[in-house]
Design a protein around this motif. Structure first.
Motif, mmCIF file in Angstrom:
data_model
loop_
_atom_site.group_PDB
_atom_site.id
_atom_site.type_symbol
_atom_site.label_atom_id
_atom_site.label_comp_id
_atom_site.label_asym_id
_atom_site.label_seq_id
_atom_site.Cartn_x
_atom_site.Cartn_y
_atom_site.Cartn_z
ATOM 1 N N SER A 65 0.726 -1.012 0.096
ATOM 2 C CA SER A 65 -0.015 0.105 -0.105
ATOM 3 C C SER A 65 0.814 1.335 -0.073
ATOM 4 O O SER A 65 0.326 2.323 -0.390
ATOM 5 N N ILE A 66 2.204 1.148 0.225
ATOM 6 C CA ILE A 66 3.011 2.453 0.294
ATOM 7 C C ILE A 66 3.329 2.897 -1.157
ATOM 8 O O ILE A 66 3.542 2.174 -1.935
ATOM 9 N N VAL A 67 2.718 4.280 -1.377
ATOM 10 C CA VAL A 67 3.054 4.677 -2.577
ATOM 11 C C VAL A 67 3.962 5.948 -2.381
ATOM 12 O O VAL A 67 3.241 6.880 -1.680
ATOM 13 N N ASN A 68 5.135 6.149 -3.161
ATOM 14 C CA ASN A 68 5.767 7.293 -2.807
ATOM 15 C C ASN A 68 5.377 8.388 -3.745
ATOM 16 O O ASN A 68 4.943 8.404 -4.687
ATOM 17 N N GLY A 69 5.169 9.688 -3.331
ATOM 18 C CA GLY A 69 5.254 10.844 -3.904
ATOM 19 C C GLY A 69 5.913 11.680 -4.382
ATOM 20 O O GLY A 69 7.246 11.350 -4.030
ATOM 21 N N ASP A 70 6.028 12.990 -4.655
ATOM 22 C CA ASP A 70 7.127 14.066 -4.592
ATOM 23 C C ASP A 70 7.704 14.411 -3.187
ATOM 24 O O ASP A 70 7.012 14.454 -2.332
ATOM 25 N N GLY A 71 8.942 14.508 -3.072
ATOM 26 C CA GLY A 71 9.537 15.006 -2.284
ATOM 27 C C GLY A 71 9.597 13.969 -1.037
ATOM 28 O O GLY A 71 9.864 12.799 -1.298
ATOM 29 N N PHE A 72 9.097 14.478 0.024
ATOM 30 C CA PHE A 72 9.080 13.583 1.094
ATOM 31 C C PHE A 72 7.329 13.003 1.381
ATOM 32 O O PHE A 72 7.263 12.278 2.278
ATOM 33 N N ALA A 73 6.627 13.215 0.222
ATOM 34 C CA ALA A 73 5.179 12.822 0.631
ATOM 35 C C ALA A 73 5.023 11.522 0.042
ATOM 36 O O ALA A 73 5.946 10.821 -0.788
ATOM 37 N N PHE A 74 4.265 10.597 0.959
ATOM 38 C CA PHE A 74 4.048 9.483 0.398
ATOM 39 C C PHE A 74 2.442 9.102 1.172
ATOM 40 O O PHE A 74 1.895 9.748 1.915
ATOM 41 N N SER A 75 2.184 7.844 0.559
ATOM 42 C CA SER A 75 0.665 7.427 1.173
ATOM 43 C C SER A 75 0.858 6.160 1.437
ATOM 44 O O SER A 75 1.580 5.178 0.917
ATOM 45 N N PHE A 76 -0.205 5.611 2.259
ATOM 46 C CA PHE A 76 -0.246 4.235 2.442
ATOM 47 C C PHE A 76 -1.610 3.936 3.349
ATOM 48 O O PHE A 76 -2.330 4.906 3.261
ATOM 49 N N VAL A 77 -1.996 2.634 3.553
ATOM 50 C CA VAL A 77 -3.076 2.396 4.183
ATOM 51 C C VAL A 77 -2.908 1.794 5.619
ATOM 52 O O VAL A 77 -1.941 0.869 5.490
ATOM 53 N N VAL A 78 -3.552 2.019 6.418
ATOM 54 C CA VAL A 78 -3.291 1.602 7.761
ATOM 55 C C VAL A 78 -4.615 0.589 8.257
ATOM 56 O O VAL A 78 -5.695 0.773 7.929
ATOM 57 N N THR A 79 -4.450 -0.444 8.855
ATOM 58 C CA THR A 79 -5.441 -1.209 9.313
ATOM 59 C C THR A 79 -5.358 -1.798 10.790
ATOM 60 O O THR A 79 -4.166 -2.059 11.208
ATOM 61 N N ASP A 80 -6.573 -2.253 11.274
ATOM 62 C CA ASP A 80 -6.295 -2.852 12.526
ATOM 63 C C ASP A 80 -6.949 -4.423 12.363
ATOM 64 O O ASP A 80 -7.260 -5.003 13.275
ATOM 65 N N GLY A 81 -7.170 -4.581 11.118
ATOM 66 C CA GLY A 81 -7.849 -6.204 10.911
ATOM 67 C C GLY A 81 -9.290 -6.141 10.547
ATOM 68 O O GLY A 81 -9.470 -7.146 10.073
ATOM 69 N N ASN A 82 -9.718 -5.086 10.829
ATOM 70 C CA ASN A 82 -11.362 -4.853 10.731
ATOM 71 C C ASN A 82 -11.662 -3.963 9.602
ATOM 72 O O ASN A 82 -12.488 -4.276 8.820
ATOM 73 N N ALA A 83 -10.805 -2.713 9.718
ATOM 74 C CA ALA A 83 -11.126 -1.599 8.926
ATOM 75 C C ALA A 83 -9.679 -1.081 8.440
ATOM 76 O O ALA A 83 -8.718 -1.241 8.940
ATOM 77 N N GLU A 84 -9.820 -0.406 7.191
ATOM 78 C CA GLU A 84 -8.689 0.323 6.762
ATOM 79 C C GLU A 84 -8.809 1.785 6.301
ATOM 80 O O GLU A 84 -9.824 1.977 5.962
ATOM 81 N N ILE A 85 -7.878 2.650 6.748
ATOM 82 C CA ILE A 85 -7.940 4.106 6.579
ATOM 83 C C ILE A 85 -6.614 4.338 5.647
ATOM 84 O O ILE A 85 -5.798 4.046 5.885
ATOM 85 N N PRO A 86 -7.091 4.936 4.410
ATOM 86 C CA PRO A 86 -5.900 5.527 3.624
ATOM 87 C C PRO A 86 -5.327 6.844 4.484
ATOM 88 O O PRO A 86 -6.074 7.603 5.092
ATOM 89 N N VAL A 87 -4.062 6.829 4.402
ATOM 90 C CA VAL A 87 -3.159 7.553 5.028
ATOM 91 C C VAL A 87 -2.334 8.538 4.125
ATOM 92 O O VAL A 87 -1.671 7.859 3.207
ATOM 93 N N ARG A 88 -2.410 9.796 3.885
ATOM 94 C CA ARG A 88 -1.259 10.498 3.112
ATOM 95 C C ARG A 88 -0.394 11.443 3.871
ATOM 96 O O ARG A 88 -0.935 12.128 4.969
#
Length: 149
Positions: A65-88
């Motif tokens: 789920s880790i996607v690198n962006g420009d500079g220090f930007a990146f995104s990923f998805v965090v989960t607790d096994g029940n739900a997933e939340i996209p993080v930027r």
């Protein structure tokens, strides 16, 4: 003379009470900005906080789920096994060296338009470390596995 002393004491007590009240209100407002609550991805998906609330979210970084962006930007998805939340994350710090997929992380930021906008990312400290809040959230979902060794 006695009435003057009594009146002066009452004035001092009244001024002290007002000063104490003002100090309590000022401290309360100062602490309000410094307190960041922790939410699991399930809690965020079930009851999203307001877009102005700064809080911490934690869980495991979803594989691939880790996607690198420009500079220090990146995104990923965090989960607790029940739900997933996209993080930027868009900030001025590079991604932590120990930040990896499948590992525990905690991010601080705001939940805006169904994406957690992170201002800070914390990663594990060593191979076996996982933040206590993440362990508790994973245990609550019944998906926590203790590290081997």
């Amino acid at each position: 003379m006695r009435g003057l002393k009594k009146q002066r004491r009452i004035q001092i007590i009244a001024i002290a009470a007002v000063a104490l009240t003002v100090a309590t209100v000022v401290i309360g407002f100062a602490l309000r900005d410094g307190i960041n609550y922790f939410y699991s991805p399930t809690q965020v998906s079930e009851n999203p906080p307001s877009e102005t609330e700064t809080f911490r979210i934690g869980g495991l970084v979803v594989e691939d789920s880790i996607v690198n962006g420009d500079g220090f930007a990146f995104s990923f998805v965090v989960t607790d096994g029940n739900a997933e939340i996209p993080v930027r994350y868009i900030g001025d710090e590079p991604r932590p060296d120990l930040f990896e997929e499948g590992q525990g992380t905690v991010a601080t930021g705001k939940y805006i338009n169904n994406v957690f906008q992170a201002s800070t990312i914390f990663a594990k400290h060593d191979e076996t470390y996982m933040p206590v809040e993440v362990i508790d959230a994973l245990k609550a979902q019944g998906v926590y596995q203790a590290p081997e060794g």
